[in-house]
Design an enzyme around this catalytic site. Structure first.
Site, PDB file in Angstrom:
ATOM      1  N   LYS A  14      34.103   4.607  -4.965  1.00 30.05           N
ATOM      2  CA  LYS A  14      35.014   5.765  -4.893  1.00 30.05           C
ATOM      3  C   LYS A  14      34.245   7.066  -4.664  1.00 30.05           C
ATOM      4  CE  LYS A  14      37.010   5.196  -8.952  1.00 30.05           C
ATOM      5  NZ  LYS A  14      36.297   4.029  -9.514  1.00 30.05           N
ATOM      6  N   ARG A  89      44.087   6.885 -14.597  1.00 28.16           N
ATOM      7  CA  ARG A  89      43.541   5.620 -15.088  1.00 28.16           C
ATOM      8  C   ARG A  89      44.490   4.931 -16.061  1.00 28.16           C
ATOM      9  NH1 ARG A  89      37.809   7.153 -14.309  1.00 28.16           N
ATOM     10  NH2 ARG A  89      36.426   5.391 -14.663  1.00 28.16           N
ATOM     11  N   ARG A 128      22.791   1.395  -9.880  1.00 26.52           N
ATOM     12  CA  ARG A 128      23.036   2.828  -9.962  1.00 26.52           C
ATOM     13  C   ARG A 128      22.411   3.387 -11.233  1.00 26.52           C
ATOM     14  NH1 ARG A 128      29.215   4.802  -9.587  1.00 26.52           N
ATOM     15  NH2 ARG A 128      29.307   4.526 -11.832  1.00 26.52           N
ATOM     16  N   ARG A 134      22.962   7.852 -15.685  1.00 25.34           N
ATOM     17  CA  ARG A 134      24.210   7.645 -16.423  1.00 25.34           C
ATOM     18  C   ARG A 134      24.013   6.549 -17.455  1.00 25.34           C
ATOM     19  NH1 ARG A 134      29.597   7.637 -12.784  1.00 25.34           N
ATOM     20  NH2 ARG A 134      30.291   6.654 -14.717  1.00 25.34           N
ATOM     21  N   ARG A 146      33.983  -1.328 -19.777  1.00 26.53           N
ATOM     22  CA  ARG A 146      34.696  -0.516 -18.771  1.00 26.53           C
ATOM     23  C   ARG A 146      35.616  -1.392 -17.925  1.00 26.53           C
ATOM     24  NH1 ARG A 146      29.606   2.161 -16.390  1.00 26.53           N
ATOM     25  NH2 ARG A 146      30.845   3.355 -14.904  1.00 26.53           N
TER      26      ARG A 146
END
Ligand code: AMP
Length: 195
Positions: A14, A89, A128, A134, A146
């Site tokens: 995204k 969400r 990532r 993160r 998640r």
């Protein structure tokens, strides 16, 4: 005004596709994850309250993110349209968004949902995590939390927009440029409808 939601699980691309789409279509990018991370960096009370939930991979309360989106809409009155990324969400967030946009005389034109296999998502997120800094990307257990939140609370958002005939599914695996072309095609179809 042309408003769209880029929908999909964590790691579905995204953020990457949003950057390209906003520059092609002149949309204002609203990512609740980015706004929350900026609040954490600035050590605001909101950021401090959200940090633990985010670190654990859990969702931040609806009223917090809806409030953030409400003020972002108000502070961009001249925007030609919005690209919502990572929001809504939950169904409550979707209903609140529909209402806020209706109050401004506009609506969601389309929800583009990126489809990516779960094992591929875990691989992308762990990768990532090596460079993003993160903390929610570095621990496989938290990544699974998640996904659990996504399945339970976020998937019903797709159903909400499917019922409104606004959901379009796009394959989110393969060449980044090809995915961008597929997204652009769907936007162009609907932009013309409005012209
Ligand atoms: P993201 O950058 O979109 O992956 O979001 C990172 C984290 O921020 C999520 O795991 C949630 O903890 C929080 N977050 C971002 N957007 C929302 C939202 N719309 N509703 C609730 N929590 C959110």
């Amino acid at each position: 005004m042309f408003n769209l939601i880029l929908f999909g699980p964590p790691g579905s691309g995204k953020g990457t596709q949003s950057e390209r789409l906003i520059s092609k279509y002149g949309l204002k990018h609203l990512s609740t994850g980015d706004i929350l991370r900026a609040e954490i960096a600035a050590q605001t009370p909101l950021g401090l309250a959200a940090k633990e939930l985010m670190d654990n991979g859990q969702l931040v309360p609806d009223e917090v993110v809806i409030g953030m989106i409400n003020s972002a809409l108000d502070s961009n009155p001249q925007a030609g349209g919005f690209l919502f990324d990572g929001f809504p969400r939950t169904v409550a967030q979707a209903e609140a968004l529909d209402k806020l946009l209706a109050q401004k005389g506009t609506s969601i034109a389309v929800v583009l949902a990126l489809q990516v296999d779960e094992e591929e998502l875990v691989k992308r997120l762990m990768n990532r995590g090596l460079t993003s800094g993160r903390t929610d990307d570095t621990d496989e257990n938290k990544i699974r939390v998640r996904f659990g939140e996504y399945q339970k609370k976020t998937m019903p958002v797709a159903e909400h927009y499917k019922n409104l005939d606004k959901l379009v599914e796009i394959k989110g695996e393969g060449d980044i440029d090809d995915i961008f072309q597929a997204l652009s095609r769907e936007i162009d179809l609907r932009n013309q409808d409005r012209a």
